[in-house]
Design a protein around this motif. Sequence first.
Motif, PDB file in Angstrom:
ATOM      1  N   ARG A 175     -12.186   4.274  61.633  1.00 14.97           N
ATOM      2  CA  ARG A 175     -11.778   4.949  62.835  1.00 14.97           C
ATOM      3  C   ARG A 175     -11.089   4.516  64.307  1.00 14.97           C
ATOM      4  O   ARG A 175     -12.296   4.289  64.825  1.00 14.97           O
ATOM      5  N   VAL A 176     -10.315   4.697  64.865  1.00 17.77           N
ATOM      6  CA  VAL A 176     -10.015   3.925  65.697  1.00 17.77           C
ATOM      7  C   VAL A 176     -10.271   5.022  66.888  1.00 17.77           C
ATOM      8  O   VAL A 176     -10.759   6.513  67.171  1.00 17.77           O
ATOM      9  N   LEU A 177     -11.248   4.606  67.645  1.00 16.62           N
ATOM     10  CA  LEU A 177     -11.802   5.517  68.921  1.00 16.62           C
ATOM     11  C   LEU A 177     -11.347   5.060  70.475  1.00 16.62           C
ATOM     12  O   LEU A 177     -11.269   5.999  70.468  1.00 16.62           O
ATOM     13  N   SER A 178     -10.393   4.097  70.465  1.00 19.30           N
ATOM     14  CA  SER A 178      -9.725   3.812  71.828  1.00 19.30           C
ATOM     15  C   SER A 178      -9.318   1.756  71.895  1.00 19.30           C
ATOM     16  O   SER A 178      -9.600   1.001  70.869  1.00 19.30           O
ATOM     17  N   ILE A 179      -8.138   2.142  72.409  1.00 17.70           N
ATOM     18  CA  ILE A 179      -7.563   0.505  72.576  1.00 17.70           C
ATOM     19  C   ILE A 179      -7.838   0.185  74.193  1.00 17.70           C
ATOM     20  O   ILE A 179      -7.572   0.260  75.175  1.00 17.70           O
ATOM     21  N   GLY A 180      -8.574  -1.083  73.653  1.00 15.19           N
ATOM     22  CA  GLY A 180      -8.394  -2.638  75.152  1.00 15.19           C
ATOM     23  C   GLY A 180      -7.289  -2.767  76.069  1.00 15.19           C
ATOM     24  O   GLY A 180      -6.628  -2.833  76.628  1.00 15.19           O
ATOM     25  N   ASP A 181      -6.688  -2.621  74.818  1.00 17.63           N
ATOM     26  CA  ASP A 181      -5.525  -4.391  75.245  1.00 17.63           C
ATOM     27  C   ASP A 181      -4.258  -3.827  73.812  1.00 17.63           C
ATOM     28  O   ASP A 181      -5.286  -3.616  72.844  1.00 17.63           O
ATOM     29  N   GLY A 182      -3.051  -5.240  74.216  1.00 18.96           N
ATOM     30  CA  GLY A 182      -3.168  -5.605  73.157  1.00 18.96           C
ATOM     31  C   GLY A 182      -3.354  -6.206  71.647  1.00 18.96           C
ATOM     32  O   GLY A 182      -2.876  -6.038  69.733  1.00 18.96           O
ATOM     33  N   ASP A 183      -4.374  -6.860  71.804  1.00 19.00           N
ATOM     34  CA  ASP A 183      -5.457  -7.541  70.768  1.00 19.00           C
ATOM     35  C   ASP A 183      -6.703  -6.574  70.397  1.00 19.00           C
ATOM     36  O   ASP A 183      -7.434  -7.835  69.640  1.00 19.00           O
ATOM     37  N   THR A 184      -7.191  -6.009  71.029  1.00 23.19           N
ATOM     38  CA  THR A 184      -8.592  -5.748  71.345  1.00 23.19           C
ATOM     39  C   THR A 184      -8.271  -3.819  71.457  1.00 23.19           C
ATOM     40  O   THR A 184      -7.997  -2.843  72.191  1.00 23.19           O
ATOM     41  N   LEU A 185      -9.355  -3.545  70.538  1.00 23.78           N
ATOM     42  CA  LEU A 185      -9.500  -2.365  69.959  1.00 23.78           C
ATOM     43  C   LEU A 185     -11.479  -1.638  69.571  1.00 23.78           C
ATOM     44  O   LEU A 185     -11.963  -2.841  69.119  1.00 23.78           O
ATOM     45  N   ARG A 186     -11.699  -0.382  69.544  1.00 26.58           N
ATOM     46  CA  ARG A 186     -12.812  -0.333  69.123  1.00 26.58           C
ATOM     47  C   ARG A 186     -12.165   0.772  68.074  1.00 26.58           C
ATOM     48  O   ARG A 186     -11.670   2.152  68.428  1.00 26.58           O
ATOM     49  N   VAL A 187     -14.244   0.739  67.397  1.00 26.63           N
ATOM     50  CA  VAL A 187     -13.921   1.788  66.038  1.00 26.63           C
ATOM     51  C   VAL A 187     -15.432   1.824  65.142  1.00 26.63           C
ATOM     52  O   VAL A 187     -15.946   1.697  65.894  1.00 26.63           O
ATOM     53  N   SER A 188     -14.906   3.257  65.438  1.00 31.45           N
ATOM     54  CA  SER A 188     -16.487   3.329  64.322  1.00 31.45           C
ATOM     55  C   SER A 188     -16.159   3.493  63.179  1.00 31.45           C
ATOM     56  O   SER A 188     -15.434   3.521  61.772  1.00 31.45           O
ATOM     57  N   GLU A 189     -17.283   2.731  61.945  1.00 34.43           N
ATOM     58  CA  GLU A 189     -17.166   2.828  61.242  1.00 34.43           C
ATOM     59  C   GLU A 189     -18.964   2.532  60.548  1.00 34.43           C
ATOM     60  O   GLU A 189     -19.885   2.433  61.245  1.00 34.43           O
ATOM     61  N   ALA A 190     -19.416   3.650  59.649  1.00 32.18           N
ATOM     62  CA  ALA A 190     -20.283   3.765  59.248  1.00 32.18           C
ATOM     63  C   ALA A 190     -21.309   4.690  59.897  1.00 32.18           C
ATOM     64  O   ALA A 190     -22.794   3.757  59.992  1.00 32.18           O
ATOM     65  N   GLY A 191     -21.000   5.068  61.282  1.00 34.08           N
ATOM     66  CA  GLY A 191     -21.956   5.379  62.335  1.00 34.08           C
ATOM     67  C   GLY A 191     -22.513   4.220  63.170  1.00 34.08           C
ATOM     68  O   GLY A 191     -23.391   4.612  64.012  1.00 34.08           O
ATOM     69  N   ARG A 192     -21.236   3.667  63.402  1.00 33.40           N
ATOM     70  CA  ARG A 192     -22.106   2.544  64.400  1.00 33.40           C
ATOM     71  C   ARG A 192     -20.288   1.807  64.436  1.00 33.40           C
ATOM     72  O   ARG A 192     -19.583   1.934  64.533  1.00 33.40           O
ATOM     73  N   THR A 193     -19.999   1.750  66.248  1.00 31.64           N
ATOM     74  CA  THR A 193     -19.393   1.559  66.857  1.00 31.64           C
ATOM     75  C   THR A 193     -18.789  -0.431  66.765  1.00 31.64           C
ATOM     76  O   THR A 193     -20.000  -1.002  67.552  1.00 31.64           O
ATOM     77  N   LEU A 194     -17.796  -1.037  66.268  1.00 26.56           N
ATOM     78  CA  LEU A 194     -17.673  -1.697  66.584  1.00 26.56           C
ATOM     79  C   LEU A 194     -16.118  -2.340  67.577  1.00 26.56           C
ATOM     80  O   LEU A 194     -15.549  -1.966  67.940  1.00 26.56           O
ATOM     81  N   THR A 195     -16.317  -4.183  67.971  1.00 24.76           N
ATOM     82  CA  THR A 195     -15.521  -4.095  68.951  1.00 24.76           C
ATOM     83  C   THR A 195     -14.945  -4.944  68.386  1.00 24.76           C
ATOM     84  O   THR A 195     -15.029  -6.178  67.725  1.00 24.76           O
ATOM     85  N   LEU A 196     -13.309  -4.831  68.101  1.00 27.38           N
ATOM     86  CA  LEU A 196     -12.239  -5.736  66.898  1.00 27.38           C
ATOM     87  C   LEU A 196     -11.537  -6.336  67.837  1.00 27.38           C
ATOM     88  O   LEU A 196     -10.249  -6.109  68.643  1.00 27.38           O
TER      89      LEU A 196
END
Length: 159
Positions: free
Chosen positions: A25-46
């Motif tokens: 699930r998308v948590l936030s968008i940093g810029d045009g090629d970076t975002l943070r998501v929540s997956e299985a209770g953990r937060t990932l920067t993609l």
Amino acid sequence: MATPVLTEVLAVVLATTPIVIQRARVLSIGDGDTLRVSEAGRTLTLRLACIDAPERAQAPYGARSKAALVRLVPVGSELSVRVQTKDRYGRSVAELFSSEGRNINLAMVQQGQAFVFHRYLKRCDRKAYLEAERQAQRQRLGIWSQQGITRPWIFRTRE
């Protein structure tokens, strides 16, 4: 017991096989090629694989690129994520797919909101990405609407 050759082959296969994470699930968008998501209770920067979006300081293109990514994957939306590797900052580098199966990375290129990052294209559909970029250039979309935009990988070396 595995032979050294078999062990080496397995290591290569495991290193190059993307990992799919379902229902991030998308948590936030940093810029045009970076975002943070929540997956299985953990937060990932993609970091979006195979593309490079203008930096925020590259006005007006950085803000436009981020806005395009927000439209494609609004905060709260669900994604499938195909992780390819980790970058030097510890971010997972991945291709993103909407709940309808749309390749978000490719869509950013199709809309002229990101460049194909040729240097890191080997794990993506090279032909599709290059054709999308050619089409965006021909249609003068986004970053291609005017001449002279500095590629983000060059811009970063000048900061």
